[in-house]
Design a protein around this motif. Structure first.
Motif, PDB file in Angstrom:
ATOM      1  N   PRO A 113      12.753   2.146  27.539  1.00 40.50           N
ATOM      2  CA  PRO A 113      12.225   3.390  26.969  1.00 40.50           C
ATOM      3  C   PRO A 113      11.015   3.202  26.055  1.00 40.50           C
ATOM      4  CG  PRO A 113      14.200   2.721  25.805  1.00 40.50           C
ATOM      5  CD  PRO A 113      14.041   1.774  26.964  1.00 40.50           C
ATOM      6  N   GLY A 114      10.680   1.970  25.713  1.00 34.24           N
ATOM      7  CA  GLY A 114       9.587   1.718  24.785  1.00 34.24           C
ATOM      8  C   GLY A 114      10.118   1.625  23.362  1.00 34.24           C
ATOM      9  N   ILE A 115       9.245   1.221  22.441  1.00 30.41           N
ATOM     10  CA  ILE A 115       9.617   1.074  21.037  1.00 30.41           C
ATOM     11  C   ILE A 115       8.609   1.857  20.203  1.00 30.41           C
ATOM     12  CG2 ILE A 115       9.927  -0.536  19.120  1.00 30.41           C
ATOM     13  CD1 ILE A 115      10.447  -2.722  21.197  1.00 30.41           C
ATOM     14  N   LYS A 116       9.087   2.670  19.285  1.00 27.80           N
ATOM     15  CA  LYS A 116       8.210   3.403  18.388  1.00 27.80           C
ATOM     16  C   LYS A 116       7.615   2.417  17.376  1.00 27.80           C
ATOM     17  CE  LYS A 116       8.124   7.211  15.151  1.00 27.80           C
ATOM     18  NZ  LYS A 116       8.912   8.165  14.367  1.00 27.80           N
ATOM     19  N   ALA A 117       6.326   2.546  17.106  1.00 26.85           N
ATOM     20  CA  ALA A 117       5.655   1.645  16.163  1.00 26.85           C
ATOM     21  C   ALA A 117       6.225   1.817  14.755  1.00 26.85           C
ATOM     22  CB  ALA A 117       4.160   1.912  16.155  1.00 26.85           C
ATOM     23  N   GLN A 118       6.463   0.693  14.085  1.00 25.51           N
ATOM     24  CA  GLN A 118       6.924   0.687  12.702  1.00 25.51           C
ATOM     25  C   GLN A 118       6.004  -0.222  11.893  1.00 25.51           C
ATOM     26  OE1 GLN A 118      10.982  -0.635  12.751  1.00 25.51           O
ATOM     27  NE2 GLN A 118      11.618   0.951  14.173  1.00 25.51           N
ATOM     28  N   PRO A 119       4.766   0.242  11.633  1.00 26.95           N
ATOM     29  CA  PRO A 119       3.815  -0.627  10.930  1.00 26.95           C
ATOM     30  C   PRO A 119       4.288  -0.974   9.530  1.00 26.95           C
ATOM     31  CG  PRO A 119       2.940   1.598  11.133  1.00 26.95           C
ATOM     32  CD  PRO A 119       4.229   1.560  11.893  1.00 26.95           C
ATOM     33  N   THR A 120       4.060  -2.208   9.139  1.00 31.38           N
ATOM     34  CA  THR A 120       4.506  -2.695   7.842  1.00 31.38           C
ATOM     35  C   THR A 120       3.356  -3.265   7.020  1.00 31.38           C
ATOM     36  OG1 THR A 120       6.638  -3.263   8.781  1.00 31.38           O
ATOM     37  CG2 THR A 120       6.086  -4.301   6.717  1.00 31.38           C
ATOM     38  N   LEU A 121       2.553  -4.141   7.616  1.00 34.89           N
ATOM     39  CA  LEU A 121       1.529  -4.860   6.856  1.00 34.89           C
ATOM     40  C   LEU A 121       0.393  -3.954   6.381  1.00 34.89           C
ATOM     41  CD1 LEU A 121       1.318  -8.186   8.876  1.00 34.89           C
ATOM     42  CD2 LEU A 121       2.540  -7.739   6.760  1.00 34.89           C
ATOM     43  N   LEU A 122      -0.145  -3.126   7.262  1.00 34.18           N
ATOM     44  CA  LEU A 122      -1.261  -2.265   6.869  1.00 34.18           C
ATOM     45  C   LEU A 122      -0.851  -1.245   5.804  1.00 34.18           C
ATOM     46  CD1 LEU A 122      -4.227  -1.642   7.250  1.00 34.18           C
ATOM     47  CD2 LEU A 122      -3.603  -0.083   9.097  1.00 34.18           C
ATOM     48  N   PRO A 123       0.284  -0.546   5.951  1.00 31.30           N
ATOM     49  CA  PRO A 123       0.681   0.362   4.871  1.00 31.30           C
ATOM     50  C   PRO A 123       0.933  -0.358   3.545  1.00 31.30           C
ATOM     51  CG  PRO A 123       1.894   0.898   6.855  1.00 31.30           C
ATOM     52  CD  PRO A 123       1.149  -0.375   7.119  1.00 31.30           C
ATOM     53  N   ALA A 124       1.490  -1.557   3.596  1.00 30.95           N
ATOM     54  CA  ALA A 124       1.719  -2.321   2.364  1.00 30.95           C
ATOM     55  C   ALA A 124       0.385  -2.682   1.710  1.00 30.95           C
ATOM     56  CB  ALA A 124       2.512  -3.588   2.654  1.00 30.95           C
ATOM     57  N   PHE A 125      -0.600  -3.045   2.530  1.00 33.46           N
ATOM     58  CA  PHE A 125      -1.928  -3.354   1.994  1.00 33.46           C
ATOM     59  C   PHE A 125      -2.555  -2.120   1.368  1.00 33.46           C
ATOM     60  CE2 PHE A 125      -6.539  -3.386   2.572  1.00 33.46           C
ATOM     61  CZ  PHE A 125      -6.865  -4.444   1.748  1.00 33.46           C
ATOM     62  N   GLU A 126      -2.471  -0.989   2.055  1.00 31.36           N
ATOM     63  CA  GLU A 126      -3.084   0.239   1.539  1.00 31.36           C
ATOM     64  C   GLU A 126      -2.429   0.685   0.234  1.00 31.36           C
ATOM     65  OE1 GLU A 126      -2.745   2.791   4.930  1.00 31.36           O
ATOM     66  OE2 GLU A 126      -4.574   1.994   5.843  1.00 31.36           O
ATOM     67  N   ARG A 127      -1.125   0.512   0.114  1.00 30.71           N
ATOM     68  CA  ARG A 127      -0.434   0.889  -1.118  1.00 30.71           C
ATOM     69  C   ARG A 127      -0.743  -0.070  -2.263  1.00 30.71           C
ATOM     70  NH1 ARG A 127       3.851   2.163   2.569  1.00 30.71           N
ATOM     71  NH2 ARG A 127       4.624   0.042   2.353  1.00 30.71           N
ATOM     72  N   GLY A 128      -0.958  -1.351  -1.964  1.00 27.60           N
ATOM     73  CA  GLY A 128      -1.077  -2.353  -3.017  1.00 27.60           C
ATOM     74  C   GLY A 128      -2.466  -2.872  -3.305  1.00 27.60           C
ATOM     75  N   GLN A 129      -3.492  -2.346  -2.625  1.00 26.19           N
ATOM     76  CA  GLN A 129      -4.816  -2.955  -2.800  1.00 26.19           C
ATOM     77  C   GLN A 129      -5.402  -2.740  -4.194  1.00 26.19           C
ATOM     78  OE1 GLN A 129      -7.496  -1.467   0.152  1.00 26.19           O
ATOM     79  NE2 GLN A 129      -7.091   0.665  -0.324  1.00 26.19           N
ATOM     80  N   ARG A 130      -5.159  -1.596  -4.812  1.00 27.98           N
ATOM     81  CA  ARG A 130      -5.685  -1.357  -6.162  1.00 27.98           C
ATOM     82  C   ARG A 130      -5.027  -2.321  -7.160  1.00 27.98           C
ATOM     83  NH1 ARG A 130      -8.329   3.135  -8.594  1.00 27.98           N
ATOM     84  NH2 ARG A 130      -8.155   4.237  -6.617  1.00 27.98           N
ATOM     85  N   GLN A 131      -3.714  -2.465  -7.060  1.00 34.77           N
ATOM     86  CA  GLN A 131      -2.989  -3.383  -7.941  1.00 34.77           C
ATOM     87  C   GLN A 131      -3.436  -4.821  -7.669  1.00 34.77           C
ATOM     88  OE1 GLN A 131       1.229  -3.478  -7.304  1.00 34.77           O
ATOM     89  NE2 GLN A 131       1.630  -4.660  -9.144  1.00 34.77           N
ATOM     90  N   ALA A 132      -3.662  -5.171  -6.406  1.00 31.70           N
ATOM     91  CA  ALA A 132      -4.093  -6.524  -6.053  1.00 31.70           C
ATOM     92  C   ALA A 132      -5.459  -6.840  -6.660  1.00 31.70           C
ATOM     93  CB  ALA A 132      -4.128  -6.689  -4.540  1.00 31.70           C
ATOM     94  N   LEU A 133      -6.369  -5.877  -6.662  1.00 31.33           N
ATOM     95  CA  LEU A 133      -7.685  -6.105  -7.269  1.00 31.33           C
ATOM     96  C   LEU A 133      -7.573  -6.355  -8.769  1.00 31.33           C
ATOM     97  CD1 LEU A 133     -10.003  -3.550  -5.465  1.00 31.33           C
ATOM     98  CD2 LEU A 133     -10.207  -6.022  -5.456  1.00 31.33           C
ATOM     99  N   THR A 134      -6.722  -5.593  -9.425  1.00 38.05           N
ATOM    100  CA  THR A 134      -6.519  -5.782 -10.866  1.00 38.05           C
ATOM    101  C   THR A 134      -5.942  -7.166 -11.149  1.00 38.05           C
ATOM    102  OG1 THR A 134      -6.101  -3.416 -11.069  1.00 38.05           O
ATOM    103  CG2 THR A 134      -5.411  -4.795 -12.900  1.00 38.05           C
ATOM    104  N   ILE A 135      -4.929  -7.545 -10.402  1.00 36.94           N
ATOM    105  CA  ILE A 135      -4.310  -8.865 -10.582  1.00 36.94           C
ATOM    106  C   ILE A 135      -5.315  -9.966 -10.274  1.00 36.94           C
ATOM    107  CG2 ILE A 135      -2.555 -10.444  -9.664  1.00 36.94           C
ATOM    108  CD1 ILE A 135      -0.758  -7.970  -9.303  1.00 36.94           C
ATOM    109  N   PHE A 136      -6.105  -9.790  -9.213  1.00 36.91           N
ATOM    110  CA  PHE A 136      -7.101 -10.803  -8.847  1.00 36.91           C
ATOM    111  C   PHE A 136      -8.079 -11.035  -9.988  1.00 36.91           C
ATOM    112  CE2 PHE A 136     -11.281 -11.830  -7.017  1.00 36.91           C
ATOM    113  CZ  PHE A 136     -10.983 -13.066  -6.487  1.00 36.91           C
TER     114      PHE A 136
END
Length: 173
Positions: free
Chosen positions: A130-153
């Motif tokens: 029947p196929g598998i519905k996409a469950q993206p993990t890495l890109l949404p995690a990056f989009e949620r955490g990029q502002r915090q990652a820049l501050t930490i960097f």
């Protein structure tokens, strides 16, 4: 797009370090900045056995001396190769398809597939997946955490440059 203030001074201090020290400082700051993204990805990944969550990791690539700058380091966040081949099906999903395909090969070599599928104690000539519905993990995690990652960097880069300068010049730096 985010504007980060103060990186020009950090870059000036980074250039004064040696190539290997500069790359070590950058690599450490990138790893520290990636931690919240990796943590978020691990908590939101599809779980059955937990192997996908355990396999999410970072990898640092250093410049080999070619290019314009000595201090070039990049970081990749992804799945370990042992389960990465499976992760793409979960991340991107699959279309409905027949297992096994009716024909195999390409061009003149295309021929009928004689393979069979067996599960549940029965043997089938083919089944419709029947196929598998996409469950993206890495890109949404990056989009949620990029502002915090820049501050930490920025914070970790500053701290690591100071520590590396103290190692190189002593406490009078």
């Amino acid at each position: 797009m985010y504007k980060v203030e103060g990186l020009a001074q950090l870059q000036g201090a980074l250039v004064q370090l040696s190539k290997s020290a500069g790359q070590t400082v950058l690599a450490g700051a990138l790893r520290d900045a990636a931690r919240p993204i990796v943590r978020d990805a691990r908590t939101n990944v599809a779980r059955k056995t937990g192997a996908l969550a355990k396999s999410i990791r970072t990898e640092v690539f250093r410049n080999n001396g070619t290019g314009r700058s000595n201090n070039v380091v990049s970081l990749s966040i992804g799945y370990h190769k042992s389960v990465g081949w499976r992760a793409r099906f979960i991340e991107k999903g699959t279309k409905p398809h027949r297992i096994p395909n009716e024909k195999i090969g390409r061009g003149r070599r295309k021929r009928k597939n004689t393979a069979v599928v067996a599960f549940g104690g029965k043997v089938y000539k083919s089944v419709q997946h029947p196929g598998i519905k996409a469950q993206p993990t890495l890109l949404p995690a990056f989009e949620r955490g990029q502002r915090q990652a820049l501050t930490i960097f920025k914070q970790r880069l500053y701290q690591r440059i100071i520590l590396q300068s103290i190692k190189k010049y002593g406490k009078r730096a």
